[in-house]
Design an enzyme around this catalytic site. Structure first.
Site, PDB file in Angstrom:
ATOM      1  N   ARG A 184     -47.509 -77.681  16.262  1.00 36.67           N
ATOM      2  CA  ARG A 184     -47.561 -78.299  14.934  1.00 36.67           C
ATOM      3  C   ARG A 184     -46.607 -77.600  13.969  1.00 36.67           C
ATOM      4  O   ARG A 184     -45.539 -78.103  13.656  1.00 36.67           O
ATOM      5  CB  ARG A 184     -48.998 -78.269  14.392  1.00 36.67           C
ATOM      6  N   ASP A 185     -46.959 -76.396  13.540  1.00 33.21           N
ATOM      7  CA  ASP A 185     -46.124 -75.707  12.559  1.00 33.21           C
ATOM      8  C   ASP A 185     -44.766 -75.344  13.140  1.00 33.21           C
ATOM      9  O   ASP A 185     -43.773 -75.272  12.415  1.00 33.21           O
ATOM     10  CB  ASP A 185     -46.843 -74.445  12.073  1.00 33.21           C
TER      11      ASP A 185
ATOM     12  N   HIS B 111     -51.908 -66.012   8.770  1.00 26.89           N
ATOM     13  CA  HIS B 111     -50.754 -66.809   9.197  1.00 26.89           C
ATOM     14  C   HIS B 111     -49.515 -66.200   8.547  1.00 26.89           C
ATOM     15  O   HIS B 111     -49.367 -66.234   7.327  1.00 26.89           O
ATOM     16  CB  HIS B 111     -50.941 -68.263   8.747  1.00 26.89           C
TER      17      HIS B 111
ATOM     18  N   HIS C 240     -45.202 -65.628   8.445  1.00 26.67           N
ATOM     19  CA  HIS C 240     -43.839 -65.981   8.816  1.00 26.67           C
ATOM     20  C   HIS C 240     -42.999 -64.707   8.808  1.00 26.67           C
ATOM     21  O   HIS C 240     -43.270 -63.783   8.048  1.00 26.67           O
ATOM     22  CB  HIS C 240     -43.269 -67.022   7.851  1.00 26.67           C
TER      23      HIS C 240
ATOM     24  N   CYS D  89     -41.797 -74.398   6.970  1.00 25.09           N
ATOM     25  CA  CYS D  89     -42.373 -75.470   6.154  1.00 25.09           C
ATOM     26  C   CYS D  89     -41.259 -76.340   5.592  1.00 25.09           C
ATOM     27  O   CYS D  89     -40.349 -75.828   4.928  1.00 25.09           O
ATOM     28  CB  CYS D  89     -43.203 -74.881   5.017  1.00 25.09           C
TER      29      CYS D  89
ATOM     30  N   ASN E 117     -42.358 -68.725  12.292  1.00 24.38           N
ATOM     31  CA  ASN E 117     -43.570 -67.933  12.400  1.00 24.38           C
ATOM     32  C   ASN E 117     -43.307 -66.679  13.221  1.00 24.38           C
ATOM     33  O   ASN E 117     -42.281 -66.543  13.879  1.00 24.38           O
ATOM     34  CB  ASN E 117     -44.654 -68.751  13.115  1.00 24.38           C
TER      35      ASN E 117
END
Length: 326
Positions: free
Chosen positions: A24-25, A216, A218, A249, A258
């Site tokens: 997803r991300d 989470h 990055h 994002c 990430n």
């Protein structure tokens, strides 16, 4: 005179859960859109490596994030024979209804810490997203789904700069009122340093009580792995990561990937923190990812490999039992 005792570092948990967010991300900001079959191939290989929580997709408007337009098709094809819990990210009640109908085991949602980024990311004010979150939580609880809320841009915003920790804590308190099973802080643009991470997670623990904490990070400014370590010392029990370190994002300028799952596993192995995940198997995905995406991935272990110099944590719990925090 007897020799001085060796210095001891912070207490770390015996085990941490890795939440794989690559499907997803990791993919949402890629110029090349992967076919559904390719996404499922990635998910199968991640599951085979021992990942037990995978953020498989997001249920958002395809006009805003076209890479996630096949959310239902992805969920229809995920392997169900490995005990993996699949999460879907949602930003509004309609997304939550779609995620439940598609068979997501977990529902994740986001409240952004600043007004400017909230309007860019979700097209809604912070107050509106909190109201949406309460409705999302009711839908997820009614369907018996695990529920996570993430406070995004918790450390810094690309439009407003440094975020006041007191604001983050206040938003977390408001979000906790809806009864999530887990609450996360996200360094969405990769600006945090370990001292900030420890401070903010300690503040969060004070209001979250027994609700598990998740982080989470990055690696935009090469602090992501240090921040992950810091989060573990502050009581975090789950860390997000993305195979190959891909991701970003689409609504945050210059927000790069990430922390890489394989690189994070190497660090955790060396620290003696179990993940239950086969790090070399995840690292072996790098060539496949690079071919599929058409560019090199940021993760290092796909190139450098796992060193035999640093002892690796045994991924298997002793006597078949899951270890708790040390």
């Amino acid at each position: 005179m007897s020799p001085a005792a060796p210095a001891r570092g912070p207490v770390l948990p015996g085990r941490v859960t890795l939440v794989e967010v690559g499907p997803r991300d990791g993919l949402q900001n890629e110029a090349r859109r992967l076919a559904t079959d390719d996404k499922l191939a990635l998910i199968r290989r991640l599951a085979a490596a021992g990942i037990t929580r995978i953020e498989a997709t997001s249920f958002v408007h395809p006009g805003r994030v076209p890479q996630m337009a096949d959310a239902e098709a992805v969920m229809a094809g995920v392997p169900r024979d490995r005990g993996v819990a699949y999460a879907g990210l949602v930003l509004n009640p309609r997304g939550a209804e779609r995620a439940v109908a598609a068979g997501c085991d977990e529902i994740g949602s986001v409240v952004v810490a600043t007004e400017s980024f909230s309007l860019r990311n979700q097209g809604r004010s912070v107050a509106d997203t909190l109201a949406d979150w309460a409705r999302i939580a009711a839908i997820a609880r009614g369907a018996g789904r695990r529920l996570t809320v993430t406070i995004a841009a918790a450390f810094g915003c690309p439009f407003e700069g440094l975020v006041d920790p007191a604001r983050v804590v206040a938003l977390a308190e408001a979000a906790l009122a809806a009864g999530p099973d887990e609450i996360a802080l996200a360094d969405t643009i990769g600006v945090a340093v370990p001292t900030q991470v420890v401070d903010l997670f300690h503040r969060l623990r004070a209001v979250a009580g027994a609700v598990p904490l998740r982080a989470h990070f990055h690696n935009t400014r090469n602090t992501g792995y240090a921040n992950a370590y810091a989060a573990l010392t502050a009581g975090v029990s789950a860390l997000d990561a993305s195979a190959g370190g891909i991701g970003g994002c689409p609504f945050a300028p210059a927000a790069t990937g990430n922390v890489a799952t394989e690189d994070l596993i190497y660090l955790l192995d060396g620290l003696g923190v179990r993940t239950g995940v086969d790090g070399p198997a995840v690292a072996a995905l790098a060539p496949w990812l690079e071919d599929a995406l058409g560019h090199p991935v940021p993760g290092q272990l796909g190139r450098a490999g796992f060193s035999t110099v640093v002892p690796r944590a045994d991924p298997r719990p002793p006597d078949g039992l899951e270890p708790g925090p040390s």
